[in-house]
Design a protein around this motif. Structure first.
Motif, PDB file in Angstrom:
ATOM      1  N   PHE A 135       0.819  -1.195   0.000  1.00  0.00           N
ATOM      2  CA  PHE A 135       0.000   0.000   0.000  1.00  0.00           C
ATOM      3  C   PHE A 135       0.861   1.257   0.000  1.00  0.00           C
ATOM      4  O   PHE A 135       2.015   1.240   0.411  1.00  0.00           O
ATOM      5  N   ARG A 136       0.233   2.358  -0.407  1.00  0.00           N
ATOM      6  CA  ARG A 136       0.778   3.691  -0.200  1.00  0.00           C
ATOM      7  C   ARG A 136      -0.197   4.439   0.692  1.00  0.00           C
ATOM      8  O   ARG A 136      -1.389   4.510   0.386  1.00  0.00           O
ATOM      9  N   LEU A 137       0.308   4.971   1.776  1.00  0.00           N
ATOM     10  CA  LEU A 137      -0.517   5.723   2.710  1.00  0.00           C
ATOM     11  C   LEU A 137      -0.106   7.189   2.651  1.00  0.00           C
ATOM     12  O   LEU A 137       0.988   7.555   3.068  1.00  0.00           O
ATOM     13  N   TYR A 138      -0.976   8.012   2.094  1.00  0.00           N
ATOM     14  CA  TYR A 138      -0.749   9.454   2.042  1.00  0.00           C
ATOM     15  C   TYR A 138      -1.318  10.060   3.320  1.00  0.00           C
ATOM     16  O   TYR A 138      -2.523   9.925   3.597  1.00  0.00           O
ATOM     17  N   GLY A 139      -0.458  10.702   4.095  1.00  0.00           N
ATOM     18  CA  GLY A 139      -0.913  11.241   5.364  1.00  0.00           C
ATOM     19  C   GLY A 139      -0.001  12.344   5.851  1.00  0.00           C
ATOM     20  O   GLY A 139       0.774  12.921   5.089  1.00  0.00           O
ATOM     21  N   ALA A 140      -0.110  12.627   7.136  1.00  0.00           N
ATOM     22  CA  ALA A 140       0.710  13.673   7.746  1.00  0.00           C
ATOM     23  C   ALA A 140       0.930  13.346   9.209  1.00  0.00           C
ATOM     24  O   ALA A 140       0.036  12.796   9.870  1.00  0.00           O
ATOM     25  N   GLU A 141       2.105  13.698   9.707  1.00  0.00           N
ATOM     26  CA  GLU A 141       2.418  13.446  11.112  1.00  0.00           C
ATOM     27  C   GLU A 141       1.475  14.202  12.036  1.00  0.00           C
ATOM     28  O   GLU A 141       1.235  13.768  13.160  1.00  0.00           O
ATOM     29  N   LEU A 142       0.942  15.328  11.590  1.00  0.00           N
ATOM     30  CA  LEU A 142       0.051  16.123  12.433  1.00  0.00           C
ATOM     31  C   LEU A 142      -1.419  15.788  12.218  1.00  0.00           C
ATOM     32  O   LEU A 142      -2.296  16.500  12.672  1.00  0.00           O
ATOM     33  N   SER A 143      -1.709  14.701  11.538  1.00  0.00           N
ATOM     34  CA  SER A 143      -3.077  14.254  11.303  1.00  0.00           C
ATOM     35  C   SER A 143      -3.388  13.045  12.184  1.00  0.00           C
ATOM     36  O   SER A 143      -2.771  11.989  12.033  1.00  0.00           O
ATOM     37  N   PRO A 144      -4.340  13.155  13.123  1.00  0.00           N
ATOM     38  CA  PRO A 144      -4.643  12.016  14.000  1.00  0.00           C
ATOM     39  C   PRO A 144      -5.105  10.784  13.245  1.00  0.00           C
ATOM     40  O   PRO A 144      -4.779   9.652  13.611  1.00  0.00           O
ATOM     41  N   TYR A 145      -5.867  10.990  12.172  1.00  0.00           N
ATOM     42  CA  TYR A 145      -6.404   9.852  11.436  1.00  0.00           C
ATOM     43  C   TYR A 145      -5.336   9.194  10.572  1.00  0.00           C
ATOM     44  O   TYR A 145      -5.398   7.987  10.309  1.00  0.00           O
ATOM     45  N   SER A 146      -4.327   9.954  10.152  1.00  0.00           N
ATOM     46  CA  SER A 146      -3.223   9.378   9.394  1.00  0.00           C
ATOM     47  C   SER A 146      -2.377   8.455  10.260  1.00  0.00           C
ATOM     48  O   SER A 146      -2.064   7.324   9.875  1.00  0.00           O
ATOM     49  N   VAL A 147      -1.992   8.933  11.441  1.00  0.00           N
ATOM     50  CA  VAL A 147      -1.134   8.093  12.290  1.00  0.00           C
ATOM     51  C   VAL A 147      -1.917   6.923  12.876  1.00  0.00           C
ATOM     52  O   VAL A 147      -1.341   5.882  13.188  1.00  0.00           O
ATOM     53  N   LYS A 148      -3.220   7.092  13.008  1.00  0.00           N
ATOM     54  CA  LYS A 148      -4.098   5.986  13.421  1.00  0.00           C
ATOM     55  C   LYS A 148      -3.983   4.823  12.438  1.00  0.00           C
ATOM     56  O   LYS A 148      -3.768   3.662  12.838  1.00  0.00           O
ATOM     57  N   VAL A 149      -4.116   5.118  11.137  1.00  0.00           N
ATOM     58  CA  VAL A 149      -4.033   4.071  10.119  1.00  0.00           C
ATOM     59  C   VAL A 149      -2.619   3.520  10.022  1.00  0.00           C
ATOM     60  O   VAL A 149      -2.421   2.312   9.860  1.00  0.00           O
ATOM     61  N   ARG A 150      -1.622   4.379  10.136  1.00  0.00           N
ATOM     62  CA  ARG A 150      -0.234   3.906  10.069  1.00  0.00           C
ATOM     63  C   ARG A 150       0.069   2.915  11.186  1.00  0.00           C
ATOM     64  O   ARG A 150       0.703   1.872  10.955  1.00  0.00           O
ATOM     65  N   SER A 151      -0.379   3.210  12.399  1.00  0.00           N
ATOM     66  CA  SER A 151      -0.172   2.287  13.518  1.00  0.00           C
ATOM     67  C   SER A 151      -0.846   0.950  13.241  1.00  0.00           C
ATOM     68  O   SER A 151      -0.296  -0.124  13.520  1.00  0.00           O
ATOM     69  N   TYR A 152      -2.049   1.006  12.675  1.00  0.00           N
ATOM     70  CA  TYR A 152      -2.775  -0.230  12.357  1.00  0.00           C
ATOM     71  C   TYR A 152      -2.012  -1.063  11.327  1.00  0.00           C
ATOM     72  O   TYR A 152      -1.872  -2.285  11.480  1.00  0.00           O
ATOM     73  N   LEU A 193       3.831  22.118  10.543  1.00  0.00           N
ATOM     74  CA  LEU A 193       3.073  21.986   9.293  1.00  0.00           C
ATOM     75  C   LEU A 193       3.867  22.497   8.103  1.00  0.00           C
ATOM     76  O   LEU A 193       3.963  21.844   7.061  1.00  0.00           O
ATOM     77  N   VAL A 194       4.433  23.687   8.247  1.00  0.00           N
ATOM     78  CA  VAL A 194       5.167  24.308   7.146  1.00  0.00           C
ATOM     79  C   VAL A 194       6.440  23.513   6.831  1.00  0.00           C
ATOM     80  O   VAL A 194       6.790  23.309   5.659  1.00  0.00           O
ATOM     81  N   GLU A 195       7.123  23.059   7.875  1.00  0.00           N
ATOM     82  CA  GLU A 195       8.338  22.272   7.656  1.00  0.00           C
ATOM     83  C   GLU A 195       8.030  21.006   6.861  1.00  0.00           C
ATOM     84  O   GLU A 195       8.766  20.652   5.923  1.00  0.00           O
TER      85      GLU A 195
END
Length: 353
Positions: free
Chosen positions: A5-22, A126-128
């Motif tokens: 898979f490719r997971l498009y997300g962001a470190e500051l997104s709760p739902y992104s890191v939720k899926v990454r942990s899963y 976010l900007v970084e």
């Protein structure tokens, strides 16, 4: 769904890191792709709505929305399972995950974008990430801050609502710390879907100055659990419903029933009646915000899952005792019965970034 898979997300997104942990827990092969300026065109090709996370499989099929995404992956790759075999315990996991996604998110967004130190920290990160460490164009920081401040009303973060949001979080912090002092995960010895929902929010809260300081000072077991959820693993069985009644009963009563579900029911009614505001009393204080269509759909799905567990007498007793069934067994609203055409833009009123 076909890995990798490719997971498009962001470190500051709760739902992104939720899926990454899963994905890490399941041992599924994936590439983490931070959403940034250089990747925007690529991201836009897949995004049905401009929100993260987005999961793309080997066949270029695309999924958005973290909960249905995880549920689909679970059907594809059921072991190690995050769904308890006991149907009653499985419903508690779903209920807690929904609480995290739709109510705990209010605290996460509130603390991050209400206080100046937190705003500055979030904007810098976010900007970084957006420009991958390269110099950002002039005015980008101010524009990012203004955009996120402008979204505060989506989650109900206002000065008037601050006592409810902060009081709710303070109570949860103490109650959840007690749970995680006694066991490695919310429902016992292994992560459930509830853990991934809570982790997404707490990973963000812990990373921000104000909430992070509170958590580190008051809840060392939560800090350890957040670290554990970076790469969770099975350490034992799920707890029984009887054990969960003891460990989670207070959270379900005061947080899930009296705060989240009370708000969710009023919100669903406001959506159904096309009202401009939803107002509800929580802990003796009035809480008012713009209705959230996505949350109304989430409650309808939760009520559907509750109906599937109608024959579980022990579950019914717990949900009645904690007050959850006042909402979960209530008659459906027009929001519950809305057709799928209303879901296309539903996530636009939830903070998924």
């Amino acid at each position: 769904m076909n890995a990798p898979f490719r997971l498009y997300g962001a470190e500051l997104s709760p739902y992104s890191v939720k899926v990454r942990s899963y994905l890490r827990f399941k041992g599924l092969q994936f590439e983490w792709l931070e959403r940034n300026a250089a990747r925007q065109e690529e991201f836009a090709r897949y995004a049905k709505i401009p929100l993260i996370p987005i999961l793309v499989d080997a066949d270029e099929s695309v999924w958005q929305d973290s909960t249905p995404m995880i549920e689909a992956l679970e059907r594809m790759s059921p072991e190690p399972s995050i769904i308890p075999e006991d149907r009653a315990v499985a419903f508690i996991a779903a209920l807690l995950e929904d609480y995290a996604d739709e109510w705990l998110n209010k605290a996460m967004f509130h603390y991050r974008w209400t206080y100046p130190e937190d705003q500055d920290s979030a904007v810098a990160r976010l900007v970084e990430k957006m420009f991958d460490g390269a110099p950002a164009p002039e005015g980008v920081e101010a524009a990012a801050k203004a955009r996120m401040e402008g979204r505060l009303h989506y989650v109900g973060s206002t000065p008037e609502n601050a006592p409810v949001i902060e009081g709710s979080f303070a109570y949860l912090l103490g109650a959840l710390e007690s749970v995680l002092q006694a066991q490695p995960y919310l429902l016992g010895g292994r992560p459930s879907i509830a853990d991934f929902g809570f982790y997404g929010q707490f990973a963000q809260l812990l990373s921000d100055p104000t909430a992070g300081a509170m958590i580190r000072a008051q809840a060392p077991s939560i800090v350890a659990w957040v670290a554990r959820m970076e790469a969770p693993r099975v350490e034992g069985p799920f707890a029984t419903l009887t054990a969960l009644k003891e460990s989670l009963g207070a959270i379900m009563r005061q947080e899930v029933a009296d705060a989240y579900l009370a708000w969710a029911a009023a919100n669903a009614n406001a959506v159904a009646d096309d009202h401009a505001r939803v107002t509800v009393e929580i802990a003796g204080v009035s809480f008012s915000q713009k209705p959230q269509r996505y949350a109304a759909k989430a409650l309808a799905e939760l009520k559907r899952k509750r109906a599937e567990s109608a024959g579980e007498e022990a579950l019914a007793a717990l949900l009645s005792e904690t007050g959850c069934d006042r909402v979960l067994l209530a008659a459906p609203t027009r929001a519950d019965e809305a057709g799928p055409e209303e879901e296309d833009g539903a996530a636009s009123d939830r903070d998924d970034e």
